[in-house]
Scaffold this motif. Structure first.
Motif, PDB file in Angstrom:
ATOM      1  N   ASP A   1       0.785  -1.257   0.200  1.00  0.00           N
ATOM      2  CA  ASP A   1      -0.161   0.035   0.088  1.00  0.00           C
ATOM      3  C   ASP A   1       0.716   1.166   0.167  1.00  0.00           C
TER       4      ASP A   1
ATOM      5  N   TYR B   1       2.655   1.686  -3.423  1.00  0.00           N
ATOM      6  CA  TYR B   1       1.589   2.036  -4.780  1.00  0.00           C
ATOM      7  C   TYR B   1       0.939   3.528  -4.357  1.00  0.00           C
ATOM      8  N   ASN B   2       0.675   3.698  -3.094  1.00  0.00           N
ATOM      9  CA  ASN B   2       0.040   5.050  -2.654  1.00  0.00           C
ATOM     10  C   ASN B   2       0.827   6.166  -2.987  1.00  0.00           C
TER      11      ASN B   2
ATOM     12  N   GLN C   1       0.877   6.592  -6.798  1.00  0.00           N
ATOM     13  CA  GLN C   1      -0.655   7.019  -7.340  1.00  0.00           C
ATOM     14  C   GLN C   1      -0.797   8.469  -6.770  1.00  0.00           C
TER      15      GLN C   1
ATOM     16  N   ARG D   1      -7.259  12.560 -13.990  1.00  0.00           N
ATOM     17  CA  ARG D   1      -7.720  11.553 -12.767  1.00  0.00           C
ATOM     18  C   ARG D   1      -9.193  11.709 -12.752  1.00  0.00           C
TER      19      ARG D   1
ATOM     20  N   ASP E   1     -12.397   6.537 -10.392  1.00  0.00           N
ATOM     21  CA  ASP E   1     -11.630   5.491  -9.604  1.00  0.00           C
ATOM     22  C   ASP E   1     -11.030   4.272 -10.348  1.00  0.00           C
ATOM     23  N   ASP E   2     -12.068   3.559 -10.855  1.00  0.00           N
ATOM     24  CA  ASP E   2     -11.563   2.194 -11.309  1.00  0.00           C
ATOM     25  C   ASP E   2     -10.609   2.564 -12.568  1.00  0.00           C
TER      26      ASP E   2
ATOM     27  N   TRP F   1      -8.717   4.917 -13.616  1.00  0.00           N
ATOM     28  CA  TRP F   1      -7.694   5.397 -13.014  1.00  0.00           C
ATOM     29  C   TRP F   1      -6.824   4.592 -12.429  1.00  0.00           C
ATOM     30  N   HIS F   2      -7.186   4.054 -11.227  1.00  0.00           N
ATOM     31  CA  HIS F   2      -6.409   2.948 -10.702  1.00  0.00           C
ATOM     32  C   HIS F   2      -6.020   1.752 -11.684  1.00  0.00           C
TER      33      HIS F   2
ATOM     34  N   VAL G   1      -3.100   3.176 -13.691  1.00  0.00           N
ATOM     35  CA  VAL G   1      -1.797   3.494 -12.514  1.00  0.00           C
ATOM     36  C   VAL G   1      -1.048   2.048 -12.235  1.00  0.00           C
ATOM     37  N   ARG G   2      -1.944   1.124 -11.836  1.00  0.00           N
ATOM     38  CA  ARG G   2      -1.499  -0.288 -11.641  1.00  0.00           C
ATOM     39  C   ARG G   2      -0.765  -0.954 -12.698  1.00  0.00           C
TER      40      ARG G   2
END
Length: 255
Positions: free
Chosen positions: A40, A43-44, A47, A58, A63-64, A66-67, A70-71
């Motif tokens: 966490d 990654y955070n 991110q 962003r 949320d979905d 974007w993450h 990034v992931r």
């Protein structure tokens, strides 16, 4: 296996797990709770930095989406610089390379990411306006206009400076969007929408320096304008405005 080689293998396994926990098993003997804290945290950090660098993108992606992006970047990209701010450019390049591969990609994705990255690039640029050798009192119409080293002339197919969660065009306009992005003496990054004439003038100042009069006359000829004198006169007002904005700094000092 030597102790050093064993340690390196453990570090590589740990790093691979941090990047992509679903695809890479964790090293044995480490408590799951501790591993999750590290996953966490790393990654955070990435991110949060990217979210601050690309705030409009962003919000538009949500949320979905974007993450997910990034992931994917975090798991697969190998950074070429140790500087955190360089990660923003690498993320923008990554998005451009993969634009259109997802069904939910907005058509302006790559250009919007580039536009947002430019602001950070100018903020961290180590060039300084006052380091440029110019005659601040020179007339850019009679001499060679000197540009700030902190100005970029950009052309986009999409009106990136207007895009927001409430304005997401699905078809690019017929005309390009020209922008000057620059950092002024107060170290504030500013954006200025310009027309094709101003963009062409900026290009000529950089690539084929000449007096402002000569450059504007050349542009009038390129335009096949019926009244070249009006184009040249308009150039004087334009250069005065660019000078007031710290885009044109005066005239070049001749050796």
């Amino acid at each position: 296996m030597t102790e050093a080689a064993g340690l390196r293998e453990l570090q590589m396994q740990f790093a691979a797990h941090l990047r992509d926990p679903a695809a890479n098993p964790a090293p044995a003997g480490i408590e799951d709770r501790r591993l999750q804290i590290y996953c966490d945290l790393f990654y955070n950090n990435v991110q949060d930095f990217l979210a601050n660098a690309f705030p409009v993108l962003r919000r538009i992606l949500g949320d979905d989406a974007w993450h997910a992006r990034v992931r994917h970047f975090y798991a697969n990209h190998r950074a070429v610089s140790a500087q955190l701010y360089a990660l923003a450019e690498e993320f923008a390049d990554h998005l451009a390379a993969e634009a259109g591969t997802r069904v939910d990609d907005p058509p302006f994705l790559a250009e919007l990411a580039h536009y947002e990255w430019v602001e950070m690039a100018l903020l961290v640029d180590e060039d300084e306006i006052d380091a440029v050798e110019v005659d601040p009192d020179g007339d850019p119409m009679l001499g060679l206009p000197a540009l700030s080293p902190l100005v970029w002339t950009l052309a986009y197919h999409w009106p990136v400076h207007k895009i927001s969660p409430d304005f997401q065009p699905q078809q690019a306009p017929a005309q390009l969007t020209y922008l000057l992005v620059y950092r002024d003496r107060a170290d504030k990054v500013r954006f200025m929408e310009v027309n094709a004439v101003t963009a062409r003038l900026m290009e000529l100042i950089e690539s084929e320096p000449d007096t402002g009069n000569a450059l504007m006359h050349r542009i009038a000829v390129e335009m096949q304008h019926p009244h070249p004198r009006s184009v040249v006169d308009g150039g004087a007002a334009l250069l005065a405005d660019l000078r007031a904005r710290d885009i044109v700094l005066g005239t070049r000092r001749l050796a």
